[in-house]
Design a protein around this motif. Sequence first.
Motif, PDB file in Angstrom:
ATOM      1  N   ALA A  94       0.800  -1.132   0.072  1.00 32.99           N
ATOM      2  CA  ALA A  94      -0.039   0.025   0.093  1.00 32.99           C
ATOM      3  C   ALA A  94       0.778   1.143  -0.046  1.00 32.99           C
ATOM      4  N   GLU A  95       1.986   1.166   0.705  1.00 36.54           N
ATOM      5  CA  GLU A  95       2.834   2.482   0.736  1.00 36.54           C
ATOM      6  C   GLU A  95       3.530   2.531  -0.563  1.00 36.54           C
ATOM      7  N   THR A  96       3.955   1.843  -1.333  1.00 37.64           N
ATOM      8  CA  THR A  96       4.481   2.210  -2.605  1.00 37.64           C
ATOM      9  C   THR A  96       3.671   1.908  -3.912  1.00 37.64           C
ATOM     10  N   LYS A  97       2.042   1.881  -3.529  1.00 37.47           N
ATOM     11  CA  LYS A  97       1.082   1.580  -5.018  1.00 37.47           C
ATOM     12  C   LYS A  97       1.422   2.697  -5.762  1.00 37.47           C
ATOM     13  N   GLU A 125       5.292  -7.871 -22.435  1.00 35.61           N
ATOM     14  CA  GLU A 125       6.761  -7.578 -21.780  1.00 35.61           C
ATOM     15  C   GLU A 125       6.678  -9.233 -21.004  1.00 35.61           C
ATOM     16  N   THR A 126       7.833  -9.593 -21.175  1.00 35.62           N
ATOM     17  CA  THR A 126       8.042 -11.046 -20.721  1.00 35.62           C
ATOM     18  C   THR A 126       9.149 -11.183 -19.487  1.00 35.62           C
ATOM     19  N   ASN A 127       9.678 -10.097 -19.023  1.00 35.46           N
ATOM     20  CA  ASN A 127      10.575 -10.185 -17.861  1.00 35.46           C
ATOM     21  C   ASN A 127       9.804 -10.635 -16.553  1.00 35.46           C
ATOM     22  N   SER A 128      10.676 -11.078 -15.691  1.00 40.29           N
ATOM     23  CA  SER A 128      10.102 -11.788 -14.354  1.00 40.29           C
ATOM     24  C   SER A 128       9.501 -10.549 -13.314  1.00 40.29           C
ATOM     25  N   LEU A 129       9.957  -9.346 -13.663  1.00 42.89           N
ATOM     26  CA  LEU A 129       9.417  -8.183 -12.809  1.00 42.89           C
ATOM     27  C   LEU A 129       8.008  -7.883 -12.642  1.00 42.89           C
ATOM     28  N   PHE A 130       7.199  -8.501 -13.463  1.00 46.99           N
ATOM     29  CA  PHE A 130       5.832  -8.323 -13.541  1.00 46.99           C
ATOM     30  C   PHE A 130       5.063  -8.598 -11.959  1.00 46.99           C
ATOM     31  N   ILE A 131       5.592 -10.120 -12.020  1.00 49.86           N
ATOM     32  CA  ILE A 131       4.926 -10.553 -10.651  1.00 49.86           C
ATOM     33  C   ILE A 131       5.475  -9.974  -9.316  1.00 49.86           C
ATOM     34  N   LYS A 132       6.601  -9.682  -9.461  1.00 46.58           N
ATOM     35  CA  LYS A 132       7.411  -9.143  -8.430  1.00 46.58           C
ATOM     36  C   LYS A 132       7.063  -7.772  -7.982  1.00 46.58           C
ATOM     37  N   THR A 133       6.819  -6.814  -8.962  1.00 46.14           N
ATOM     38  CA  THR A 133       6.840  -5.543  -8.591  1.00 46.14           C
ATOM     39  C   THR A 133       5.607  -4.555  -9.214  1.00 46.14           C
ATOM     40  N   TYR A 134       5.093  -5.126  -9.950  1.00 53.51           N
ATOM     41  CA  TYR A 134       3.913  -4.055 -10.686  1.00 53.51           C
ATOM     42  C   TYR A 134       2.643  -4.872 -11.089  1.00 53.51           C
ATOM     43  N   HIS A 135       2.421  -5.975 -10.740  1.00 51.18           N
ATOM     44  CA  HIS A 135       1.236  -6.663 -11.479  1.00 51.18           C
ATOM     45  C   HIS A 135      -0.227  -6.236 -10.807  1.00 51.18           C
ATOM     46  N   ASP A 136       0.055  -6.025  -9.435  1.00 43.90           N
ATOM     47  CA  ASP A 136      -1.210  -5.314  -8.768  1.00 43.90           C
ATOM     48  C   ASP A 136      -1.689  -4.115  -9.407  1.00 43.90           C
ATOM     49  N   VAL A 137      -0.828  -2.960  -9.436  1.00 39.20           N
ATOM     50  CA  VAL A 137      -1.118  -1.721 -10.178  1.00 39.20           C
ATOM     51  C   VAL A 137      -1.595  -1.956 -11.513  1.00 39.20           C
ATOM     52  N   GLU A 140      -5.114  -3.479 -11.768  1.00 35.96           N
ATOM     53  CA  GLU A 140      -6.192  -2.755 -11.334  1.00 35.96           C
ATOM     54  C   GLU A 140      -6.459  -1.434 -12.343  1.00 35.96           C
ATOM     55  N   ARG A 141      -5.606  -1.130 -13.114  1.00 29.77           N
ATOM     56  CA  ARG A 141      -5.804  -0.303 -13.907  1.00 29.77           C
ATOM     57  C   ARG A 141      -6.349  -0.620 -15.295  1.00 29.77           C
ATOM     58  N   PHE A 142      -5.757  -1.701 -15.854  1.00 32.15           N
ATOM     59  CA  PHE A 142      -6.204  -2.149 -17.370  1.00 32.15           C
ATOM     60  C   PHE A 142      -7.404  -3.093 -17.333  1.00 32.15           C
ATOM     61  N   THR A 143      -7.678  -3.700 -16.059  1.00 33.90           N
ATOM     62  CA  THR A 143      -8.898  -4.655 -16.264  1.00 33.90           C
ATOM     63  C   THR A 143     -10.230  -3.719 -15.914  1.00 33.90           C
ATOM     64  N   PHE A 239      -2.184 -15.085  -7.798  1.00 30.36           N
ATOM     65  CA  PHE A 239      -2.630 -14.127  -8.964  1.00 30.36           C
ATOM     66  C   PHE A 239      -3.642 -15.096  -9.582  1.00 30.36           C
ATOM     67  N   VAL A 240      -3.401 -16.380  -9.920  1.00 31.16           N
ATOM     68  CA  VAL A 240      -4.451 -17.050 -10.518  1.00 31.16           C
ATOM     69  C   VAL A 240      -5.811 -17.288  -9.950  1.00 31.16           C
ATOM     70  N   ARG A 241      -5.332 -17.294  -8.577  1.00 31.86           N
ATOM     71  CA  ARG A 241      -6.792 -17.543  -7.783  1.00 31.86           C
ATOM     72  C   ARG A 241      -7.896 -16.222  -7.876  1.00 31.86           C
ATOM     73  N   LYS A 242      -7.056 -15.051  -7.868  1.00 30.15           N
ATOM     74  CA  LYS A 242      -7.811 -13.878  -7.813  1.00 30.15           C
ATOM     75  C   LYS A 242      -8.358 -13.354  -9.479  1.00 30.15           C
ATOM     76  N   TRP A 243      -7.632 -13.817 -10.479  1.00 23.51           N
ATOM     77  CA  TRP A 243      -7.885 -13.344 -11.706  1.00 23.51           C
ATOM     78  C   TRP A 243      -8.519 -14.182 -12.652  1.00 23.51           C
ATOM     79  N   LYS A 244      -8.672 -15.462 -12.355  1.00 24.68           N
ATOM     80  CA  LYS A 244      -8.978 -16.443 -13.339  1.00 24.68           C
ATOM     81  C   LYS A 244     -10.323 -16.233 -13.843  1.00 24.68           C
ATOM     82  N   ASP A 245     -11.215 -15.737 -12.948  1.00 23.33           N
ATOM     83  CA  ASP A 245     -12.757 -15.659 -13.475  1.00 23.33           C
ATOM     84  C   ASP A 245     -13.128 -14.347 -14.050  1.00 23.33           C
ATOM     85  N   HIS A 246     -12.071 -13.350 -14.161  1.00 23.27           N
ATOM     86  CA  HIS A 246     -12.308 -11.898 -14.511  1.00 23.27           C
ATOM     87  C   HIS A 246     -12.527 -11.841 -16.189  1.00 23.27           C
TER      88      HIS A 246
END
Length: 398
Positions: A94-97, A125-137, A140-143, A239-246
């Motif tokens: 939350a502090e870095t969002k 984009e295929t690098n590993s940083l998506f799941i580590k540092t920015y997948h949540d933001v 939230e924006r694009f879905t 991530f899968v559990r949260k978004w699989k049905d969107h």
Amino acid sequence: GKYIPATPRKRVTGLVLVGLGFLLTIFCLSQLRTYAPAPARGPLTLIFALHPGRAGSEYFASLLKSTGQVRAFHKVDPKMNEDVLDMFLQKPLAETKELRADVKVRALERQAEITRKQGLNFYAETNSLFIKTYHDVVMERFTADENYRVMAVLLRRPMVETIMSQYELQWLRGEAELARRYEEGYYSVDQFAYDNANINSGIAPYPNNKTLASLSADALRIDALIAYNLDIEMKIQKFVRKWKDHPRVKIIEAFVEDLVEKEDVVRFIEDEMGISISSSKDGISHKIAARPNTIFKHGITLPRTAIRLFKFVDTYRKYKLGLPDEVPRYMPNRTEFEEEIKRREADEKARQEKLPFPMNWKERQAYLETGILPNRTAAELAAGKKKEESIFDEKEPE
């Protein structure tokens, strides 16, 4: 010379030529506009690969790019690593969002605009940083925007091979970094990866912390890499559990070893990802031929790492930390590796019996090459042997 005015006939001819030149210019410009790509229509699909690193992500990006239908990158600025990654590790989400959204989401919006102008409907984009540092933001924006779709590709490589590849490239090296990982857990400052908040990160990644004092530096790093990979896997599962049905999210699994033959690559990209590549299959074939082969220098560590991995998995499941109950394809087969480790241990015992006294593999190799015995006391040798073997013992030391 004397000025001679043009005759009416010459004037008409000149005007006709000028007019024809003007019409020819207009025609040429219109043809240039015809061949320029039209802006893309319909939703833009953002493709991200979820993996721990060393999973074939650069190769996967090259395959997507070669279709001619995807604007694909392995690493693109801002990469969200180094300082951003350290900040992410040290503070709650939350502090870095706001800062992470301002950096990465704005950049993705610009990339999306460029992609549309090029007449494409896919950006990756295929690098590993998506799941580590920015997948949540990003999610939230694009879905929340009907102009976008998100495709998450769970990029799979056998986990033991991934761990050993990271080990070969000196991931998590350095005593200070390893000590911090053991104390805090890896990427788990605010229990992001763990479903059970009552299990602190000091217990969750490590089956028995009492083994720390008896582990060699290499064994300690293998342990840390196993914990890191399982922690990333728990993030992926969450991530899968949260978004699989969107309705605007598509999640698919890709095994790198299946993306080798041309027909299999075409089938996966067209049937699974929904990207037509009928006009660029020659480019796909070229990318397959260029795929690098990974050669492990320490093959003996592979089955032993697998045995250690099984112990971690058992502990994670015992504390219900979010790993799937069934054995996924990317995890090693227990029976296969247990038989292999027993065979290797028998071979090692036979080799040791031929030596003047027990040696680790580095000492033995040097001795066989030079004929010079290791310059160590018996006590030092015994302590060294205990350190090297403790990580792989069937029973954890008390």
